[in-house]
Design a protein around this motif. Structure first.
Motif, PDB file in Angstrom:
ATOM      1  N   LYS A 102     -22.690  85.861-111.215  1.00  0.00           N
ATOM      2  CA  LYS A 102     -23.206  86.456-109.978  1.00  0.00           C
ATOM      3  C   LYS A 102     -24.536  87.171-110.235  1.00  0.00           C
ATOM      4  N   LEU A 103     -24.661  87.810-111.388  1.00  0.00           N
ATOM      5  CA  LEU A 103     -25.909  88.484-111.739  1.00  0.00           C
ATOM      6  C   LEU A 103     -27.036  87.479-111.904  1.00  0.00           C
ATOM      7  N   LEU A 104     -26.767  86.380-112.598  1.00  0.00           N
ATOM      8  CA  LEU A 104     -27.782  85.346-112.772  1.00  0.00           C
ATOM      9  C   LEU A 104     -28.160  84.728-111.433  1.00  0.00           C
ATOM     10  N   GLY A 105     -27.175  84.535-110.559  1.00  0.00           N
ATOM     11  CA  GLY A 105     -27.456  84.009-109.230  1.00  0.00           C
ATOM     12  C   GLY A 105     -28.307  84.959-108.406  1.00  0.00           C
ATOM     13  N   SER A 106     -28.022  86.250-108.517  1.00  0.00           N
ATOM     14  CA  SER A 106     -28.815  87.251-107.787  1.00  0.00           C
ATOM     15  C   SER A 106     -30.254  87.287-108.294  1.00  0.00           C
ATOM     16  N   LEU A 107     -30.428  87.183-109.598  1.00  0.00           N
ATOM     17  CA  LEU A 107     -31.781  87.176-110.153  1.00  0.00           C
ATOM     18  C   LEU A 107     -32.527  85.897-109.790  1.00  0.00           C
ATOM     19  N   ASP A 108     -31.822  84.776-109.711  1.00  0.00           N
ATOM     20  CA  ASP A 108     -32.455  83.532-109.254  1.00  0.00           C
ATOM     21  C   ASP A 108     -32.895  83.649-107.800  1.00  0.00           C
ATOM     22  N   LEU A 109     -32.079  84.297-106.980  1.00  0.00           N
ATOM     23  CA  LEU A 109     -32.448  84.521-105.585  1.00  0.00           C
ATOM     24  C   LEU A 109     -33.681  85.406-105.488  1.00  0.00           C
ATOM     25  N   ALA A 110     -33.720  86.469-106.286  1.00  0.00           N
ATOM     26  CA  ALA A 110     -34.891  87.345-106.303  1.00  0.00           C
ATOM     27  C   ALA A 110     -36.130  86.590-106.778  1.00  0.00           C
ATOM     28  N   ALA A 111     -35.962  85.708-107.743  1.00  0.00           N
ATOM     29  CA  ALA A 111     -37.100  84.923-108.242  1.00  0.00           C
ATOM     30  C   ALA A 111     -37.595  83.952-107.183  1.00  0.00           C
ATOM     31  N   ALA A 112     -36.691  83.352-106.428  1.00  0.00           N
ATOM     32  CA  ALA A 112     -37.098  82.425-105.368  1.00  0.00           C
ATOM     33  C   ALA A 112     -37.869  83.160-104.276  1.00  0.00           C
ATOM     34  N   ILE A 113     -37.369  84.310-103.874  1.00  0.00           N
ATOM     35  CA  ILE A 113     -38.066  85.102-102.857  1.00  0.00           C
ATOM     36  C   ILE A 113     -39.411  85.571-103.384  1.00  0.00           C
ATOM     37  N   SER A 114     -39.428  85.968-104.636  1.00  0.00           N
ATOM     38  CA  SER A 114     -40.679  86.408-105.251  1.00  0.00           C
ATOM     39  C   SER A 114     -41.693  85.272-105.344  1.00  0.00           C
ATOM     40  N   LEU A 115     -41.220  84.070-105.644  1.00  0.00           N
ATOM     41  CA  LEU A 115     -42.112  82.911-105.719  1.00  0.00           C
ATOM     42  C   LEU A 115     -42.764  82.636-104.376  1.00  0.00           C
ATOM     43  N   ILE A 116     -42.015  82.835-103.317  1.00  0.00           N
ATOM     44  CA  ILE A 116     -42.574  82.639-101.977  1.00  0.00           C
ATOM     45  C   ILE A 116     -43.577  83.739-101.644  1.00  0.00           C
ATOM     46  N   LEU A 117     -43.240  84.992-101.939  1.00  0.00           N
ATOM     47  CA  LEU A 117     -44.099  86.116-101.560  1.00  0.00           C
ATOM     48  C   LEU A 117     -45.358  86.237-102.410  1.00  0.00           C
ATOM     49  N   VAL A 118     -45.277  85.813-103.656  1.00  0.00           N
ATOM     50  CA  VAL A 118     -46.421  85.983-104.555  1.00  0.00           C
ATOM     51  C   VAL A 118     -47.604  85.099-104.145  1.00  0.00           C
ATOM     52  N   GLN A 119     -47.361  84.097-103.348  1.00  0.00           N
ATOM     53  CA  GLN A 119     -48.462  83.259-102.868  1.00  0.00           C
ATOM     54  C   GLN A 119     -49.422  84.056-101.993  1.00  0.00           C
ATOM     55  N   TRP A 120     -48.909  85.132-101.386  1.00  0.00           N
ATOM     56  CA  TRP A 120     -49.743  86.009-100.560  1.00  0.00           C
ATOM     57  C   TRP A 120     -50.018  87.327-101.268  1.00  0.00           C
ATOM     58  N   ASP A 121     -49.933  87.318-102.596  1.00  0.00           N
ATOM     59  CA  ASP A 121     -50.209  88.475-103.454  1.00  0.00           C
ATOM     60  C   ASP A 121     -49.308  89.667-103.151  1.00  0.00           C
ATOM     61  N   ILE A 122     -48.067  89.403-102.822  1.00  0.00           N
ATOM     62  CA  ILE A 122     -47.088  90.461-102.583  1.00  0.00           C
ATOM     63  C   ILE A 122     -46.125  90.491-103.769  1.00  0.00           C
ATOM     64  N   GLY A 123     -46.046  91.626-104.439  1.00  0.00           N
ATOM     65  CA  GLY A 123     -45.090  91.799-105.536  1.00  0.00           C
ATOM     66  C   GLY A 123     -45.455  91.081-106.811  1.00  0.00           C
ATOM     67  N   LEU A 124     -46.697  91.190-107.226  1.00  0.00           N
ATOM     68  CA  LEU A 124     -47.124  90.488-108.440  1.00  0.00           C
ATOM     69  C   LEU A 124     -46.450  91.025-109.698  1.00  0.00           C
ATOM     70  N   GLY A 125     -46.196  92.330-109.737  1.00  0.00           N
ATOM     71  CA  GLY A 125     -45.571  92.924-110.918  1.00  0.00           C
ATOM     72  C   GLY A 125     -44.150  92.444-111.123  1.00  0.00           C
ATOM     73  N   ILE A 126     -43.357  92.499-110.072  1.00  0.00           N
ATOM     74  CA  ILE A 126     -41.967  92.051-110.178  1.00  0.00           C
ATOM     75  C   ILE A 126     -41.901  90.544-110.393  1.00  0.00           C
TER      76      ILE A 126
END
Length: 87
Positions: free
Chosen positions: A3-27
């Protein structure tokens, strides 16, 4: 643990989408490193190779090199997180 790995994969997917607009580059950098390290730990099947390429691609997106592959890798991470969290 799954479940932890799944949650981190979900966060990575959301981050991949948001980083295209320079949102959350650090995370995004931390999550990209997580994807790469996780794929190297579980290296041996084709899913880990796709994870490795998605982690490397996340680093490229952070440095503003992105294309239509963003959607493919985001969907890959989303489906992995879905199956890890709900099955």
């Amino acid at each position: 643990m799954l479940k932890l790995l799944g949650s981190l994969d979900l966060a990575a997917a959301i981050s991949l989408i948001l980083v295209q607009w320079d949102i959350g580059l650090g995370i995004a950098s931390i999550l990209a490193a997580y994807i790469v390290v996780k794929s190297l730990l579980f290296l041996g099947n084709w899913a880990s190779l796709v994870d490795l390429s998605s982690g490397i691609y996340m680093f490229l997106v952070i440095y503003d090199i992105h294309s239509a592959l963003s959607l493919i890798f985001a969907l890959w991470l989303l489906q992995k997180s879905f199956f890890s969290l709900f099955f």
